[in-house]
Write a protein that holds these residues in place. Structure first.
Motif, PDB file in Angstrom:
ATOM      1  N   LEU A  16      59.540  -9.496  36.657  1.00 37.95           N
ATOM      2  CA  LEU A  16      59.582  -8.304  36.418  1.00 37.95           C
ATOM      3  C   LEU A  16      58.943  -7.191  35.362  1.00 37.95           C
ATOM      4  N   ARG A  17      58.463  -7.708  34.992  1.00 37.66           N
ATOM      5  CA  ARG A  17      57.206  -6.696  34.188  1.00 37.66           C
ATOM      6  C   ARG A  17      56.218  -6.022  35.334  1.00 37.66           C
ATOM      7  N   LYS A  18      55.651  -7.525  35.510  1.00 35.04           N
ATOM      8  CA  LYS A  18      55.421  -6.690  37.187  1.00 35.04           C
ATOM      9  C   LYS A  18      55.260  -6.315  37.986  1.00 35.04           C
ATOM     10  N   ALA A  19      56.665  -6.138  38.261  1.00 34.61           N
ATOM     11  CA  ALA A  19      57.310  -5.354  39.292  1.00 34.61           C
ATOM     12  C   ALA A  19      57.406  -3.361  38.746  1.00 34.61           C
ATOM     13  N   ALA A  20      57.772  -3.848  37.533  1.00 37.24           N
ATOM     14  CA  ALA A  20      57.620  -2.246  36.721  1.00 37.24           C
ATOM     15  C   ALA A  20      55.819  -1.647  36.835  1.00 37.24           C
ATOM     16  N   LYS A  21      55.208  -2.456  36.794  1.00 38.65           N
ATOM     17  CA  LYS A  21      53.819  -2.535  36.784  1.00 38.65           C
ATOM     18  C   LYS A  21      53.404  -1.712  35.414  1.00 38.65           C
ATOM     19  N   LEU A  22      54.095  -2.942  34.390  1.00 39.79           N
ATOM     20  CA  LEU A  22      54.218  -2.572  32.851  1.00 39.79           C
ATOM     21  C   LEU A  22      52.680  -3.724  32.150  1.00 39.79           C
ATOM     22  N   PRO A  23      51.981  -3.613  31.936  1.00 35.52           N
ATOM     23  CA  PRO A  23      51.031  -4.488  31.182  1.00 35.52           C
ATOM     24  C   PRO A  23      51.857  -4.958  29.722  1.00 35.52           C
ATOM     25  N   ARG A  24      51.473  -6.370  29.746  1.00 37.76           N
ATOM     26  CA  ARG A  24      51.980  -6.709  28.724  1.00 37.76           C
ATOM     27  C   ARG A  24      52.122  -6.649  27.478  1.00 37.76           C
ATOM     28  N   HIS A  25      51.284  -5.419  27.045  1.00 43.46           N
ATOM     29  CA  HIS A  25      51.242  -4.818  25.581  1.00 43.46           C
ATOM     30  C   HIS A  25      52.075  -3.683  25.257  1.00 43.46           C
ATOM     31  N   ILE A  26      52.132  -2.629  26.354  1.00 43.84           N
ATOM     32  CA  ILE A  26      53.158  -1.098  26.202  1.00 43.84           C
ATOM     33  C   ILE A  26      54.833  -2.396  26.929  1.00 43.84           C
ATOM     34  N   ALA A  27      54.868  -3.719  27.606  1.00 45.32           N
ATOM     35  CA  ALA A  27      56.165  -3.463  27.637  1.00 45.32           C
ATOM     36  C   ALA A  27      56.949  -4.319  25.806  1.00 45.32           C
ATOM     37  N   ALA A  28      55.449  -5.354  25.618  1.00 42.34           N
ATOM     38  CA  ALA A  28      56.060  -5.146  23.983  1.00 42.34           C
ATOM     39  C   ALA A  28      56.020  -4.874  23.131  1.00 42.34           C
TER      40      ALA A  28
END
Length: 105
Positions: A16-28
């Protein structure tokens, strides 16, 4: 296919994070979770608390229910969708584009 709930959850969060094109640090950051802990959950090294699950959902911009949905995803879905698009008439393509734009943005 993994059946361990921690592995399934971690894989789903990563997808889901990759599908949203979000780097881990931004999502976190959006979810108020440390980047390291987010990665440990994705790798099933740590089990998230309810508070962490709520934060991860916030970081991904979705409801916790959507994050916890227990549904099997078809790994060939993109290929199958592309095959359908290739067969579509110009009018159908226009409609598909409008629908996809409304869903994805």
């Amino acid at each position: 296919m993994a059946t361990d709930p921690g592995i399934l959850f971690g894989n789903r969060v990563r997808r889901l994070r990759k599908a949203a094109k979000l780097p881990r640090h931004i999502a976190a950051e959006r979810g108020g979770i440390s980047t390291n802990f987010w990665g440990e959950v994705e790798r099933a090294e740590k089990s998230p608390s309810l508070e962490t699950i709520l934060g991860m959902a916030k970081g991904l911009g979705m409801s916790p229910a959507a994050l916890l949905a227990d549904k099997e995803e078809d790994p060939n879905l993109l290929k199958k969708t592309q095959q359908l698009v290739e067969k579509a008439t110009p009018d159908q393509l226009t409609l598909l584009h409008r629908i996809a734009k409304a869903i994805v943005g």
